[in-house]
Scaffold this active site. Structure first.
Site: not given
Ligand code: THU
Length: 132
Positions: A46, A48, A57, A59, A88, A91
């Site tokens: 990930n 940010e 993310c 994935e 999530c 994803c």
């Protein structure tokens, strides 16, 4: 790179990618590793942003690496966090694009051998699909 022979080895690759995660705002680091039919492995972590909505993310980063590497499908994805949670919702939809029947392995960084296993189809029973 050593060939992947078990879920734990794929999880280890995800764990390695997780070390590079950039998560200064949440502190929640995620690593992901995708394996293809031919044995290629693509990883993501990930990333940010101070504009929080731009966060990517792990994935989805791994899927981007898959496509950039010239592959189009994968047989398994391993995800490592400090909680062992499943991917999530967004994803799940993003992964469903490339193989609904791919295996999903999740584990906590502290104990990769105690992983949980499922499929993307199980995690996302009614995916949105164009032209299906
Ligand atoms: N995150 C992932 O990388 N994958 C998920 O499936 C859920 C959340 C990241 C995004 C953000 O950087 C941090 O975890 C906390 O939400």
């Amino acid at each position: 790179m050593t060939p992947i022979n078990s879920p734990t080895e794929l999880l280890q690759r995800a764990c390695n990618a997780r070390e590079n995660a950039y998560a200064p705002y949440s502190g929640f680091k995620v690593g992901a590793a995708l394996q293809t039919e031919s044995g290629a492995v693509y990883v993501g972590c990930n990333v940010e942003s101070s504009v929080f909505g731009l966060t990517q993310c792990a994935e989805r980063a791994a899927v981007t690496a898959l496509i950039a590497g010239g592959d189009i499908s994968f047989t398994a994805i391993a995800v490592v966090t400090n909680t062992g949670d499943f991917p999530c919702g967004p994803c799940r939809q993003f992964l469903a694009e490339f193989n609904l029947d791919a295996q999903v392995f999740v584990a906590q960084d502290a104990d990769l051998k105690s992983y949980q296993s499922t499929t993307i189809r199980h995690l996302l029973p009614e995916p949105f699909r164009l032209n299906s």
